[in-house]
Motif scaffolding. Structure first.
Motif, mmCIF file in Angstrom:
data_model
loop_
_atom_site.group_PDB
_atom_site.id
_atom_site.type_symbol
_atom_site.label_atom_id
_atom_site.label_comp_id
_atom_site.label_asym_id
_atom_site.label_seq_id
_atom_site.Cartn_x
_atom_site.Cartn_y
_atom_site.Cartn_z
ATOM 1 N N ASN A 75 0.820 -1.210 0.000
ATOM 2 C CA ASN A 75 0.000 0.000 0.000
ATOM 3 C C ASN A 75 0.859 1.267 0.000
ATOM 4 O O ASN A 75 0.549 2.247 -0.703
ATOM 5 N N LEU A 76 1.938 1.261 0.773
ATOM 6 C CA LEU A 76 2.826 2.430 0.820
ATOM 7 C C LEU A 76 3.531 2.648 -0.522
ATOM 8 O O LEU A 76 3.669 3.784 -0.981
ATOM 9 N N ILE A 77 3.966 1.576 -1.159
ATOM 10 C CA ILE A 77 4.559 1.700 -2.491
ATOM 11 C C ILE A 77 3.518 2.238 -3.459
ATOM 12 O O ILE A 77 3.793 3.123 -4.279
ATOM 13 N N ASN A 78 2.301 1.723 -3.357
ATOM 14 C CA ASN A 78 1.209 2.168 -4.233
ATOM 15 C C ASN A 78 0.901 3.649 -4.035
ATOM 16 O O ASN A 78 0.502 4.342 -4.974
ATOM 17 N N GLU A 79 1.098 4.136 -2.803
ATOM 18 C CA GLU A 79 0.793 5.533 -2.487
ATOM 19 C C GLU A 79 1.950 6.479 -2.776
ATOM 20 O O GLU A 79 1.824 7.692 -2.562
ATOM 21 N N GLY A 80 3.073 5.947 -3.249
ATOM 22 C CA GLY A 80 4.155 6.821 -3.689
ATOM 23 C C GLY A 80 5.335 6.942 -2.754
ATOM 24 O O GLY A 80 6.235 7.758 -2.994
ATOM 25 N N TYR A 81 5.376 6.145 -1.689
ATOM 26 C CA TYR A 81 6.554 6.163 -0.818
ATOM 27 C C TYR A 81 7.747 5.532 -1.534
ATOM 28 O O TYR A 81 7.574 4.739 -2.467
ATOM 29 N N ASP A 82 8.948 5.894 -1.107
ATOM 30 C CA ASP A 82 10.171 5.409 -1.739
ATOM 31 C C ASP A 82 10.202 3.881 -1.713
ATOM 32 O O ASP A 82 10.302 3.273 -0.635
ATOM 33 N N PRO A 83 10.136 3.217 -2.865
ATOM 34 C CA PRO A 83 10.076 1.748 -2.874
ATOM 35 C C PRO A 83 11.345 1.092 -2.344
ATOM 36 O O PRO A 83 11.289 -0.013 -1.798
ATOM 37 N N ASP A 84 12.493 1.747 -2.495
ATOM 38 C CA ASP A 84 13.737 1.189 -1.951
ATOM 39 C C ASP A 84 13.657 1.072 -0.435
ATOM 40 O O ASP A 84 14.057 0.052 0.142
ATOM 41 N N ILE A 85 13.148 2.120 0.193
ATOM 42 C CA ILE A 85 13.055 2.124 1.654
ATOM 43 C C ILE A 85 12.030 1.102 2.134
ATOM 44 O O ILE A 85 12.277 0.341 3.082
ATOM 45 N N ILE A 86 10.865 1.062 1.479
ATOM 46 C CA ILE A 86 9.834 0.094 1.869
ATOM 47 C C ILE A 86 10.367 -1.329 1.695
ATOM 48 O O ILE A 86 10.148 -2.199 2.549
ATOM 49 N N MET A 87 11.066 -1.580 0.606
ATOM 50 C CA MET A 87 11.642 -2.905 0.364
ATOM 51 C C MET A 87 12.640 -3.273 1.466
ATOM 52 O O MET A 87 12.616 -4.399 1.987
ATOM 53 N N ASN A 88 13.512 -2.339 1.834
ATOM 54 C CA ASN A 88 14.500 -2.605 2.871
ATOM 55 C C ASN A 88 13.839 -2.886 4.225
ATOM 56 O O ASN A 88 14.272 -3.772 4.964
ATOM 57 N N ILE A 89 12.798 -2.124 4.550
ATOM 58 C CA ILE A 89 12.066 -2.366 5.796
ATOM 59 C C ILE A 89 11.455 -3.769 5.773
ATOM 60 O O ILE A 89 11.550 -4.526 6.746
ATOM 61 N N PHE A 90 10.837 -4.123 4.645
ATOM 62 C CA PHE A 90 10.221 -5.442 4.516
ATOM 63 C C PHE A 90 11.272 -6.543 4.680
ATOM 64 O O PHE A 90 11.049 -7.532 5.392
ATOM 65 N N GLU A 91 12.422 -6.365 4.032
ATOM 66 C CA GLU A 91 13.497 -7.358 4.137
ATOM 67 C C GLU A 91 13.945 -7.529 5.583
ATOM 68 O O GLU A 91 14.138 -8.660 6.061
ATOM 69 N N MET A 92 14.132 -6.421 6.285
ATOM 70 C CA MET A 92 14.599 -6.509 7.669
ATOM 71 C C MET A 92 13.558 -7.183 8.560
ATOM 72 O O MET A 92 13.899 -7.962 9.460
ATOM 73 N N LYS A 93 12.290 -6.913 8.309
ATOM 74 C CA LYS A 93 11.243 -7.480 9.148
ATOM 75 C C LYS A 93 10.943 -8.941 8.812
ATOM 76 O O LYS A 93 10.324 -9.642 9.609
ATOM 77 N N MET A 94 11.386 -9.413 7.658
ATOM 78 C CA MET A 94 11.196 -10.818 7.297
ATOM 79 C C MET A 94 12.291 -11.709 7.867
ATOM 80 O O MET A 94 12.180 -12.936 7.830
ATOM 81 N N LEU A 95 13.351 -11.133 8.400
ATOM 82 C CA LEU A 95 14.484 -11.932 8.860
ATOM 83 C C LEU A 95 14.088 -12.934 9.943
ATOM 84 O O LEU A 95 14.499 -14.099 9.901
ATOM 85 N N ASN A 96 13.292 -12.499 10.910
ATOM 86 C CA ASN A 96 12.899 -13.405 11.998
ATOM 87 C C ASN A 96 12.096 -14.583 11.475
ATOM 88 O O ASN A 96 12.223 -15.709 11.974
ATOM 89 N N THR A 97 11.259 -14.337 10.459
ATOM 90 C CA THR A 97 10.473 -15.409 9.849
ATOM 91 C C THR A 97 11.387 -16.463 9.243
ATOM 92 O O THR A 97 11.068 -17.663 9.236
ATOM 93 N N LEU A 98 12.535 -16.032 8.745
ATOM 94 C CA LEU A 98 13.515 -16.941 8.148
ATOM 95 C C LEU A 98 14.443 -17.560 9.190
ATOM 96 O O LEU A 98 15.357 -18.305 8.845
ATOM 97 N N GLY A 99 14.197 -17.243 10.461
ATOM 98 C CA GLY A 99 15.026 -17.790 11.529
ATOM 99 C C GLY A 99 16.337 -17.048 11.713
ATOM 100 O O GLY A 99 17.291 -17.597 12.279
ATOM 101 N N LEU A 100 16.375 -15.802 11.243
ATOM 102 C CA LEU A 100 17.592 -14.997 11.332
ATOM 103 C C LEU A 100 17.373 -13.849 12.317
ATOM 104 O O LEU A 100 16.369 -13.142 12.238
ATOM 105 N N TYR A 101 18.325 -13.673 13.229
ATOM 106 C CA TYR A 101 18.194 -12.668 14.278
ATOM 107 C C TYR A 101 19.496 -11.859 14.383
ATOM 108 O O TYR A 101 20.327 -12.125 15.250
ATOM 109 N N PRO A 102 19.693 -10.894 13.495
ATOM 110 C CA PRO A 102 20.931 -10.104 13.529
ATOM 111 C C PRO A 102 21.035 -9.296 14.826
ATOM 112 O O PRO A 102 20.024 -8.844 15.374
ATOM 113 N N VAL A 103 22.247 -9.146 15.306
ATOM 114 C CA VAL A 103 22.493 -8.357 16.512
ATOM 115 C C VAL A 103 22.660 -6.897 16.090
ATOM 116 O O VAL A 103 23.651 -6.535 15.458
ATOM 117 N N LEU A 104 21.676 -6.067 16.438
ATOM 118 C CA LEU A 104 21.697 -4.677 15.992
ATOM 119 C C LEU A 104 21.644 -3.668 17.136
ATOM 120 O O LEU A 104 21.839 -2.476 16.911
#
Length: 251
Positions: free
Chosen positions: A120-149
């Motif tokens: 929805n945010l991409i559809n509304e004109g938000y920066d797709p690079d940023i939305i993609m990066n946020i999505f990637e970071m939030k999918m890490l736990n689903t993949l069993g990955l827990y980076p120390v940040l």
């Protein structure tokens, strides 16, 4: 028995002359596949609601295997995405990443909201690079990955100048750089954004502006981390990279 669900079309495949097999990611049931009979016909009542990225309500006959879609009520067609080949490339990557990361019929309302908000945010004109990066970071736990940040992955320190270490699985401070000679140097802005993207609620996203050089840092780190740890090889990612190169050529 007919059941109603709220879902987003993440994948379709033609079946026979006039049918489609549609994969939805739903709020109620997670990822489910269903047969949409006649959906390939232009005048079918299922034609519009079975297009990729469509968000809506769906009435289906569920079974032990493939269900059957009976009706669909479109809430959003994500029209801006569909009318822009570059935005389509970002959206295709996001839905394939989700598709390849989850099992069938495992409900996860958090992931449903994440997927909907991202598209929805991409559809509304938000920066797709940023939305993609946020999505990637939030999918890490689903993949069993827990980076120390939130601290140095080696010594636990929360202060200092931080780099990123694939080997150590997260940020490392300037005192521990010798632990990984192949670490990636990061600007303070990139460190803040990595943390922000991983921890914060996407629904609270306001206007965000990121310098191109910082975006390049984020892309490099996130891509390297995924390549090393996720085990995924996504066709949509290759297509997106080709589109980005083409866009760079046009500029």
């Amino acid at each position: 028995m007919l059941e109603k669900c709220e879902g987003i079309v993440i994948r379709t495949a033609n079946y026979g002359e006039s049918n489609k097999i549609v994969t939805l990611y739903t709020r109620e049931w997670g990822k489910v596949g269903m047969m949409a009979r006649g959906a390939k016909k232009p005048n079918s009542r299922l034609s519009a609601v079975t297009q990729p990225f469509t968000y809506g309500y769906f009435l289906m006959q569920r079974g032990s295997g493939l269900g059957t879609m009976q009706q669909g009520e479109m809430i959003s067609s994500m029209r801006s995405i569909k009318e822009d080949i570059f935005l389509t490339a970002y959206a295709a990557y996001i839905v394939e990443l989700l598709d390849r990361s989850v099992e069938d019929r495992k409900p996860n309302p958090f992931l449903f909201e994440l997927l909907f908000q991202s598209l929805n945010l991409i559809n509304e004109g938000y920066d797709p690079d940023i939305i993609m990066n946020i999505f990637e970071m939030k999918m890490l736990n689903t993949l069993g990955l827990y980076p120390v940040l939130n601290q140095c992955a080696v010594c636990g320190s929360t202060d200092g100048h931080f780099s990123f270490s694939i080997r150590e699985g997260g940020l490392i401070c300037h005192r521990c750089l010798e632990k990984d000679p192949y670490h990636y140097k990061l600007s303070p802005a990139a460190v803040r954004l990595l943390r922000l993207f991983y921890y914060f609620d996407l629904s609270r996203l306001g206007d965000i502006s990121v310098k191109e050089e910082t975006k390049a840092e984020l892309k490099k780190i996130i891509t390297a981390y995924y390549d090393e740890n996720s085990g995924l090889n996504l066709k949509s990612k290759k297509f997106l990279n080709q589109m980005e190169k083409f866009d760079g050529f046009l500029k």
